[in-house]
Design an enzyme around this catalytic site. Structure first.
Site, PDB file in Angstrom:
ATOM      1  N   GLU A 208     -17.057  12.158  -2.930  1.00  0.00           N
ATOM      2  CA  GLU A 208     -16.082  11.959  -4.023  1.00  0.00           C
ATOM      3  C   GLU A 208     -16.701  11.188  -5.168  1.00  0.00           C
ATOM      4  O   GLU A 208     -16.483  11.488  -6.342  1.00  0.00           O
ATOM      5  CB  GLU A 208     -14.852  11.213  -3.477  1.00  0.00           C
ATOM      6  CG  GLU A 208     -13.677  11.149  -4.453  1.00  0.00           C
ATOM      7  CD  GLU A 208     -13.610   9.885  -5.300  1.00  0.00           C
ATOM      8  OE1 GLU A 208     -12.666   9.747  -6.082  1.00  0.00           O
ATOM      9  OE2 GLU A 208     -14.512   9.011  -5.204  1.00  0.00           O
ATOM     10  N   ASP A 231      -5.906   6.770  -2.313  1.00  0.00           N
ATOM     11  CA  ASP A 231      -7.123   6.111  -2.790  1.00  0.00           C
ATOM     12  C   ASP A 231      -6.798   4.677  -3.213  1.00  0.00           C
ATOM     13  O   ASP A 231      -5.723   4.168  -2.909  1.00  0.00           O
ATOM     14  CB  ASP A 231      -7.713   6.928  -3.962  1.00  0.00           C
ATOM     15  CG  ASP A 231      -9.229   6.842  -4.024  1.00  0.00           C
ATOM     16  OD1 ASP A 231      -9.782   5.745  -3.824  1.00  0.00           O
ATOM     17  OD2 ASP A 231      -9.880   7.869  -4.300  1.00  0.00           O
TER      18      ASP A 231
HETATM   19 ZN   LIG Z   1     -11.960   6.184  -4.509  1.00  0.00          ZN
END
Ligand SMILES: [Zn+2]
Length: 348
Positions: A208, A231
């Site tokens: 990511e 997140d």
């Molecule tokens: Zn992150």
């Protein structure tokens, strides 16, 4: 496993971008009891599935990234010092004097990020930020050959050597909460989720931090009807940060993203999340205008498009070796996500 123990194990595990195996093994074993099926795709994404009770009900994808920011060996100089590049967004100013772990084929080696001591710096040198090309990692090797004998080579990844700790009843400190807290959320949500109409995919994504790469291929495979990235986001409740720069705060509940640099949250997903928070009696914060983005940005552009949203944990000092977050925010995020999943068939 209790949330705090799970966060400790995930935070202490190492998974610098592109080398997420230690984290994916941990996620596979801890997620397995709470899903019907679990597999790892060709890029390394871990995909757990809880099958829905109703045919035709929406497929929901939850994504949390397993990788963490780190460094990578670029060169070993003749005296055995390691020169390095960054993997992911790291501010040069936080690097000096950090303890790091170099991951070699002969195991983990401890190193220190060294630099010229201030005693021998000129006045103007002292005022400047020491840039990455002036820094080096000292692993105690006496020469290039010595370093090679220790198992070190160009391309070995380096993680921060920070150990998890609880600093108050509610606050914990550790490395890589971005996004190991998301990995823990995946587990907690799947654990709490009773039989639902929807089929729910809990996905630990790879890479990511270098461009949302794992999310891209896993979303293509799953082809979800709706997706949420779990997140962290900036907690601005520290000295020197103005409210206009980062109004989100720790201990004020999870953050529902409205817009960031890569995603405008789909209005239906935004409503789903806000209504779910009301139902679950969870306080939340709304956020817009952050420079970064999450896996949701990439998932949203998969195939013919996927309605996406973001649920974040406000975290102090993200993208540094030591971050702080509140366990109560995490617990609230679990309740909110579970309520949203249970409510999703009415919208999607
Ligand atoms: Zn992150």
């Amino acid at each position: 496993m209790k949330l705090v123990d799970s966060l400790e194990r995930f935070s202490n595990a190492c998974g610098v971008t592109g080398r997420e195996e230690e984290v994916s093994d941990l996620l596979k074993t801890t997620l397995k009891p709470h899903v019907d099926e679990i597999k790892v795709d060709k890029l390394g994404n871990v995909i757990g599935v809880k099958k829905g009770a109703k045919k035709g009900a929406p497929k929901i994808m939850l994504a949390a990234h397993m990788d963490e920011i780190g460094l990578i060996i670029k060169n070993i100089n003749k005296d055995g010092f390691l020169q390095f590049s960054k993997l992911g967004g790291i501010d040069d100013r936080i690097l000096i004097a950090q303890r790091v772990m170099v991951h070699t084929e002969k195991g983990k080696k401890l190193g220190i990020i060294g630099s010229k001591p201030p005693h021998i710096m000129k006045e103007e040198e002292r005022k400047k930020i020491v840039e990455i090309d002036k820094l080096f990692i000292d692993v105690g090797a006496s020469s290039k050959e010595d370093a090679q004998k220790m198992g070190l080579k160009v391309g070995d990844v380096i993680s921060f050597d920070t150990k998890f700790a609880r600093i108050t009843d509610d606050l914990v400190v550790g490395k890589a909460f971005d996004d190991r807290v998301g990995c823990c959320l995946l587990i907690e949500v799947m654990k709490e989720l009773e039989q639902t109409d929807c089929t729910v995919y809990a996905v630990g994504t790879v890479q990511e931090e270098v461009g949302l790469r794992g999310a891209m291929v896993s979303a293509f495979r799953i082809s979800p009807d709706v997706a949420l990235a779990l997140d962290v986001t900036v907690a601005g409740d520290i000295p020197g940060v103005k409210e206009i720069e980062a109004p989100t705060k720790m201990k004020k509940g999870p953050v529902i993203g409205v817009m960031d640099a890569g995603l405008i949250t789909h209005p239906k997903v935004l409503n789903l999340l806000m209504n779910a928070a009301k139902k679950a009696k969870v306080d939340y914060q709304l956020e817009t205008g952050l420079a970064g983005s999450t896996d949701a940005a990439r998932i949203a552009l998969t195939r013919e498009g996927v309605p996406c949203g973001v649920l974040s944990i406000p975290t102090r000092y993200i993208h540094s070796p030591s971050s702080i977050l509140s366990l109560s925010d995490v617990k609230k995020a679990v309740k909110l996500a579970v309520a949203a999943i249970n409510d999703a068939p009415r919208t999607f």
